[in-house]
Scaffold this motif. Structure first.
Motif, PDB file in Angstrom:
ATOM      1  N   ARG A  60      -5.874  11.070   9.056  1.00 29.81           N
ATOM      2  CA  ARG A  60      -6.809  10.361   9.925  1.00 29.81           C
ATOM      3  C   ARG A  60      -5.884  10.070  11.281  1.00 29.81           C
ATOM      4  O   ARG A  60      -4.790   9.584  11.411  1.00 29.81           O
ATOM      5  CB  ARG A  60      -7.322   9.397   9.490  1.00 29.81           C
ATOM      6  N   HIS A  61      -6.533  10.257  12.215  1.00 35.93           N
ATOM      7  CA  HIS A  61      -6.103  10.024  13.592  1.00 35.93           C
ATOM      8  C   HIS A  61      -6.325   8.507  13.686  1.00 35.93           C
ATOM      9  O   HIS A  61      -7.362   7.859  13.276  1.00 35.93           O
ATOM     10  CB  HIS A  61      -7.046  10.737  14.804  1.00 35.93           C
ATOM     11  N   ASN A 103      -3.960   9.162  23.671  1.00 40.44           N
ATOM     12  CA  ASN A 103      -4.155   7.674  23.204  1.00 40.44           C
ATOM     13  C   ASN A 103      -4.430   6.981  24.490  1.00 40.44           C
ATOM     14  O   ASN A 103      -5.068   5.713  24.462  1.00 40.44           O
ATOM     15  CB  ASN A 103      -2.780   7.217  22.978  1.00 40.44           C
ATOM     16  N   THR A 159     -11.744  16.011  15.567  1.00 45.75           N
ATOM     17  CA  THR A 159     -10.616  16.236  16.533  1.00 45.75           C
ATOM     18  C   THR A 159     -10.645  15.037  17.393  1.00 45.75           C
ATOM     19  O   THR A 159     -11.518  14.430  17.940  1.00 45.75           O
ATOM     20  CB  THR A 159     -10.947  17.566  17.334  1.00 45.75           C
ATOM     21  N   PRO A 160      -9.458  14.537  17.684  1.00 50.99           N
ATOM     22  CA  PRO A 160      -9.264  13.221  18.392  1.00 50.99           C
ATOM     23  C   PRO A 160      -9.825  13.594  20.029  1.00 50.99           C
ATOM     24  O   PRO A 160      -9.867  14.674  20.516  1.00 50.99           O
ATOM     25  CB  PRO A 160      -7.933  12.949  18.624  1.00 50.99           C
TER      26      PRO A 160
END
Length: 347
Positions: free
Chosen positions: A163-164, A231, A225-226
């Motif tokens: 998991r992101h 970030n 998908t992130p």
């Protein structure tokens, strides 16, 4: 000199005449004196009091079916000061559940007979029940998807994929949002004691619970998908989300304090709290912060379901904000025309 003496009978007759002539004025004076004393002792003469007979007008309320226009019943002996709530109490003793209304029956009366149209709205629930049900569902549903049960996702695929961090952050933010709503419902908001049909609560739950399932399924999917900018995008969006959540809370608290003041002519205004300064630009900053929360959540997760939900929420919030903004303008002509309803300088 000789004088002629009158006979005795004549003398008596003359004496009787003179005596009566002398005694009558004396009796009249005494009678007048007694009458004057009586008047003085009795005081001012007053007319006899008029007898007023109180007459109370009662109304007869005819209740009809809204569709067939057939008469259901006639509620009689309704005093003019009664409210619709009083009428409904009498009606629902025989025909149905509790409904609340504070309209004065006298203000509705064009004659001594009032016609009401009855519509069966079905089972009624309180607004507190509605809000608690609508907000508890998304909180639990999202956690079910976050745990990735094998009945929802493939167990092998879930075990292989990592998991992101945004997945965990999204779960925290989503839970925080609905926990805040639940706590404010219980301890902050002064919710009306009125009721709403059960079918309305079902519609609201279908909307919130359905979108939560769609959103949670995509974000917690093993193939998620992130965001594109990594970030930085997630951090910036998460910060905006927290600011909007805090602002929404402080605005709700300010609105409750303003309503408790008892001055209905006053309008919400900014205070020393920086989160309330948005009152200088828009009439409904709580809706502005709510839309901001979902827009930032969309940017943070970068998923289509969240974007669709945020768009629908923005449309709904804009409608509510416009109505409240127009109400403020009608209440006071001095209300700032520079303010907008929802989005500063735009809407």
């Amino acid at each position: 000199m000789f004088r002629r003496h009158k006979p005795a009978s004549e003398h008596k007759r003359n004496h009787g005449i003179h005596g009566s002539a002398l005694s009558m004025p004396h009796n009249d004076i005494r009678t007048f004196f007694n009458l004057s004393q009586l008047v003085l002792s009795a005081g001012h003469l007053r007319p006899p009091p008029l007898l007023r007979h109180s007459k109370i007008t009662y109304f007869e309320v005819e209740i009809l079916d809204a569709q067939s226009k057939k008469q259901i019943c006639v509620v009689d002996k309704i005093p003019p000061s009664s409210t619709l709530l009083d009428v409904k109490h009498k009606f629902h003793k025989v025909y149905g559940p509790y409904l609340k209304d504070s309209a004065n029956i006298k203000s509705l009366a064009a004659s001594s007979i009032i016609t009401l149209y009855f519509t069966d709205m079905g089972q009624q629930v309180t607004w507190t029940t509605v809000f608690l049900t609508e907000y508890t569902g998304p909180l639990l549903i999202y956690l079910l998807f976050y745990l990735r049960f094998s009945s929802i996702y493939d167990a092998k695929e879930s075990a292989r994929s990592l998991r992101h961090p945004v997945v965990h952050l999204a779960c925290i933010c989503h839970c925080l949002h609905y926990i805040r709503h639940l706590l404010e419902t219980l301890f902050v908001h002064k919710i009306s004691e009125g009721h709403t049909p059960l079918k309305n609560m079902i519609k609201g739950c279908t909307f919130y619970w359905g979108f939560t399932s769609w959103i949670a399924y995509y974000i917690n999917h093993p193939q998620y998908t992130p965001p594109s900018f990594g970030n930085k995008q997630v951090s910036f969006a998460a910060l905006v989300f927290l600011v909007c959540e805090a602002g929404n809370h402080f605005i709700n608290v300010a609105l409750v304090h303003q309503n408790q003041s008892g001055n209905k002519t006053s309008f919400p205004s900014p205070s020393i709290n920086p989160f309330t300064w948005l009152f200088t630009l828009v009439s409904c900053p709580n809706y502005t912060y709510e839309v901001g929360s979902w827009m930032s959540f969309t940017v943070m997760t970068q998923t289509l379901p969240v974007g669709v939900f945020a768009l629908l929420m923005a449309i709904q919030m804009a409608q509510w904000a416009r109505k409240k903004h127009q109400l403020y303008l009608k209440r006071c002509t001095m209300y700032s025309w520079r303010k907008t309803a929802l989005i500063p300088f735009v809407l």
